[in-house]
Design an enzyme around this catalytic site. Structure first.
Site, PDB file in Angstrom:
ATOM      1  N   THR A  70       4.219 -16.520  73.076  1.00 13.96           N
ATOM      2  CA  THR A  70       4.346 -17.788  73.800  1.00 13.96           C
ATOM      3  C   THR A  70       5.579 -17.749  74.710  1.00 13.96           C
ATOM      4  O   THR A  70       5.505 -18.145  75.886  1.00 13.96           O
ATOM      5  CB  THR A  70       4.434 -18.972  72.806  1.00 13.96           C
ATOM      6  OG1 THR A  70       3.238 -18.981  72.016  1.00 13.96           O
ATOM      7  CG2 THR A  70       4.564 -20.301  73.524  1.00 13.96           C
ATOM      8  N   ASN A 149      -9.003 -14.656  72.000  1.00 13.92           N
ATOM      9  CA  ASN A 149      -8.665 -14.834  70.585  1.00 13.92           C
ATOM     10  C   ASN A 149      -9.777 -15.509  69.793  1.00 13.92           C
ATOM     11  O   ASN A 149      -9.889 -15.310  68.595  1.00 13.92           O
ATOM     12  CB  ASN A 149      -7.359 -15.622  70.435  1.00 13.92           C
ATOM     13  CG  ASN A 149      -7.297 -16.829  71.345  1.00 13.92           C
ATOM     14  OD1 ASN A 149      -7.382 -16.706  72.565  1.00 13.92           O
ATOM     15  ND2 ASN A 149      -7.179 -17.995  70.762  1.00 13.92           N
ATOM     16  N   GLN A 177      -4.226  -9.912  71.452  1.00 19.30           N
ATOM     17  CA  GLN A 177      -5.305  -9.578  70.515  1.00 19.30           C
ATOM     18  C   GLN A 177      -5.812  -8.145  70.681  1.00 19.30           C
ATOM     19  O   GLN A 177      -6.612  -7.676  69.884  1.00 19.30           O
ATOM     20  CB  GLN A 177      -6.472 -10.573  70.664  1.00 19.30           C
ATOM     21  CG  GLN A 177      -6.107 -12.015  70.340  1.00 19.30           C
ATOM     22  CD  GLN A 177      -5.785 -12.256  68.865  1.00 19.30           C
ATOM     23  OE1 GLN A 177      -6.027 -11.408  68.005  1.00 19.30           O
ATOM     24  NE2 GLN A 177      -5.214 -13.420  68.556  1.00 19.30           N
ATOM     25  N   SER A 197       2.589  -9.866  70.645  1.00 17.68           N
ATOM     26  CA  SER A 197       3.157 -10.648  69.545  1.00 17.68           C
ATOM     27  C   SER A 197       3.169  -9.840  68.251  1.00 17.68           C
ATOM     28  O   SER A 197       2.154  -9.230  67.891  1.00 17.68           O
ATOM     29  CB  SER A 197       2.299 -11.902  69.356  1.00 17.68           C
ATOM     30  OG  SER A 197       2.735 -12.628  68.240  1.00 17.68           O
ATOM     31  N   GLY A 198       4.296  -9.875  67.546  1.00 16.89           N
ATOM     32  CA  GLY A 198       4.428  -9.108  66.301  1.00 16.89           C
ATOM     33  C   GLY A 198       3.442  -9.519  65.219  1.00 16.89           C
ATOM     34  O   GLY A 198       2.813  -8.669  64.585  1.00 16.89           O
ATOM     35  N   HIS A 199       3.279 -10.840  65.042  1.00 13.02           N
ATOM     36  CA  HIS A 199       2.502 -11.270  63.869  1.00 13.02           C
ATOM     37  C   HIS A 199       1.009 -11.086  64.025  1.00 13.02           C
ATOM     38  O   HIS A 199       0.248 -11.334  63.093  1.00 13.02           O
ATOM     39  CB  HIS A 199       2.876 -12.700  63.460  1.00 13.02           C
ATOM     40  CG  HIS A 199       2.354 -13.794  64.324  1.00 13.02           C
ATOM     41  ND1 HIS A 199       1.317 -14.598  63.942  1.00 13.02           N
ATOM     42  CD2 HIS A 199       2.734 -14.236  65.548  1.00 13.02           C
ATOM     43  CE1 HIS A 199       1.093 -15.498  64.889  1.00 13.02           C
ATOM     44  NE2 HIS A 199       1.941 -15.298  65.872  1.00 13.02           N
ATOM     45  N   THR A 235      21.380 -13.343  70.746  1.00 17.51           N
ATOM     46  CA  THR A 235      21.547 -12.191  69.846  1.00 17.51           C
ATOM     47  C   THR A 235      20.175 -11.724  69.370  1.00 17.51           C
ATOM     48  O   THR A 235      19.333 -12.527  68.965  1.00 17.51           O
ATOM     49  CB  THR A 235      22.425 -12.593  68.639  1.00 17.51           C
ATOM     50  OG1 THR A 235      23.671 -13.069  69.159  1.00 17.51           O
ATOM     51  CG2 THR A 235      22.659 -11.415  67.705  1.00 17.51           C
ATOM     52  N   CYS A 319      -6.353 -20.749  66.876  1.00 14.24           N
ATOM     53  CA  CYS A 319      -5.097 -20.606  66.143  1.00 14.24           C
ATOM     54  C   CYS A 319      -3.938 -21.453  66.625  1.00 14.24           C
ATOM     55  O   CYS A 319      -2.867 -21.338  66.076  1.00 14.24           O
ATOM     56  CB  CYS A 319      -4.700 -19.143  66.166  1.00 14.24           C
ATOM     57  SG  CYS A 319      -4.564 -18.494  67.813  1.00 14.24           S
TER      58      CYS A 319
HETATM   59  N1  PLP Z   1      -1.967 -15.377  73.089  1.00 10.89           N
HETATM   60  C1  PLP Z   1      -2.973 -15.202  72.216  1.00 10.89           C
HETATM   61  C2  PLP Z   1      -4.256 -14.605  72.684  1.00 10.89           C
HETATM   62  C3  PLP Z   1      -2.834 -15.582  70.889  1.00 10.89           C
HETATM   63  O1  PLP Z   1      -3.853 -15.427  70.052  1.00 10.89           O
HETATM   64  C4  PLP Z   1      -1.602 -16.140  70.480  1.00 10.89           C
HETATM   65  C5  PLP Z   1      -1.458 -16.625  69.091  1.00 10.89           C
HETATM   66  O2  PLP Z   1      -1.619 -17.762  68.788  1.00 10.89           O
HETATM   67  C6  PLP Z   1      -0.567 -16.290  71.422  1.00 10.89           C
HETATM   68  C7  PLP Z   1      -0.795 -15.897  72.714  1.00 10.89           C
HETATM   69  C8  PLP Z   1       0.773 -16.854  71.034  1.00 10.89           C
HETATM   70  O3  PLP Z   1       1.512 -15.881  70.314  1.00 10.89           O
HETATM   71  P1  PLP Z   1       2.798 -16.250  69.461  1.00 10.89           P
HETATM   72  O4  PLP Z   1       2.313 -16.862  68.194  1.00 10.89           O
HETATM   73  O5  PLP Z   1       3.499 -14.938  69.235  1.00 10.89           O
HETATM   74  O6  PLP Z   1       3.645 -17.164  70.265  1.00 10.89           O
END
Ligand code: PLP
Length: 381
Positions: A70, A149, A177, A197-199, A235, A319
């Protein structure tokens, strides 16, 4: 729990956690410090930068660490609008993630123009409409999801980049994704910016990265102490960055097993419930994602029933919040709110097991039969 919601977030890989743990405990130095503890942290951050760059076939100097996709997306869109005020147009697709959609609304609020290009019934971008939308000399940026996604549908990014560059526009791609599922190479597909994105790739939440091609200018969103070569101050989140680096290294070897599991999953559901519809089936799709319409079944009811059975999956709206608003993605693909209200998304990861799929499928089938029977009783009564 049988976890089938990997597009929302992935379970952290134990190998990734092991790599980051020392940086939460004894290796706590600030990477900007010049003494030994600081140098250890700096080395770890730079090693992670090499690992993330390796995943994308980029150069280390082209990678910035952020708090997540994001932030990466916000950074690119804000930077583009500030740097090129004489090119007021932003082009996106109608099926973007909320992060891009909200940035696009802000782009308009700040005086810019946005074109939202349609997709077809399979979720693929209308390339002809896209070509016409690109105004030469007026378009600062094209920002597109590489893989959706909600549906997993993969856009023809090579063609999108070609068309955008021919019109003099830069391209930002949301590859959140894609990574770890499909190889991504920024030499082969020369995007200008890329968010990850890491998660979503088995690292923890709160860390991400932004690729900024050395060919293009970039203005930071966050200013302050000048970290990340003055392009993202604050940091560094050293444990998160180390985790992301390790996750990127692991994601280099794309696991094909998840496709076999997804095929097994879909085949079993289709055999027992032949009237279900899998969205984007005729398009290239991520190997882990199934967005499924269950006719006559309320997705909220199904979600709750599956939750009670220990199965975690997601409503069509995916999500960004827990809300069950009709999916703008399905709407853009030509489906109505009733259809979207009978859709669930199942997303697997490389940590999903065959046993989980074998246990989840009969439970889903039973829940669908149960809800349909309940509804029939309700209608008769
Ligand atoms: N873009 C996509 C396609 C996603 O699925 C997500 C997750 O929700 C994001 C962006 C946002 O990522 P983050 O949770 O790292 O801000």
């Amino acid at each position: 729990m049988i976890y089938l919601d990997a597009n929302a977030t992935t379970p952290p890989d134990p190998v990734v956690i092991e790599a980051m743990l020392p940086f939460l405990t004894e290796r706590y130095g600030n990477p900007s410090a010049t003494y030994a503890a600081g140098r250890i942290a700096r080395k770890a951050v730079e090693n992670a930068r090499l690992q993330v760059a390796g995943l994308l076939a980029a150069e280390a100097s082209e990678i910035l660490f952020t708090s997540g996709a994001t932030e990466s997306i916000n950074s690119v869109l804000l930077s583009a609008q500030r740097l090129w005020p004489d090119r007021p147009l932003l082009v996106i697709s109608a099926t973007e993630h909320a992060a891009t959609l909200e940035c696009a609304s802000r782009w308009e609020a700040q005086g810019g123009r946005v074109k939202r290009v349609s997709v077809d019934r399979n979720g693929l971008l209308d390339l002809e409409e896209f070509r016409c939308a690109l105004e030469v000399g007026q378009t600062a940026l094209v920002s597109m999801l590489w893989a959706n996604n909600e549906t997993g549908v993969i856009q023809p990014m090579e063609e999108i980049v070609d068309l955008a560059h021919s019109a003099g526009a830069l391209v930002h791609v949301d590859a959140v994704q894609m990574l770890g599922k499909i190889p991504v190479n920024v030499q082969a597909v020369p995007v200008d910016f890329l968010s990850l994105s890491g998660h979503k790739m088995h690292a923890p939440k709160g860390v991400g990265a932004l690729f900024v091609s050395r060919r293009v200018a970039f203005e930071p969103l966050i200013v302050g102490g000048g970290q990340e070569t003055d392009r993202r101050s604050g940091t560094e989140n050293v444990p998160g960055i180390v985790a992301l680096g390790k996750a990127a290294e692991l994601a280099m070897s794309v696991d094909l097993g998840v496709l076999d599991l997804r095929q097994l999953f879909e085949a079993r559901l289709l055999a027992a419930l032949p009237d279900i519809h899998i969205h984007g089936q005729a398009a290239p799709r991520l190997p882990n994602t199934s967005s499924i319409h269950f006719p006559g079944v309320d997705s909220a009811g199904l979600l709750i029933r599956l939750d009670k059975k220990g199965i975690a999956c997601s409503g069509g709206s995916a999500c960004h919040t827990a809300s069950l608003h009709p999916s703008h993605v399905l709407e853009a693909m030509g489906y109505d709110a009733v259809h979207a209200g009978s859709t669930l998304r199942f997303s697997l990861s490389r940590l999903t097991t065959r046993l989980e799929i074998e246990q989840a499928t009969p439970a889903i089938i039973a829940a669908v039969h149960y809800l349909r029977e309940q509804q029939d009783v309700g209608v008769v009564g």
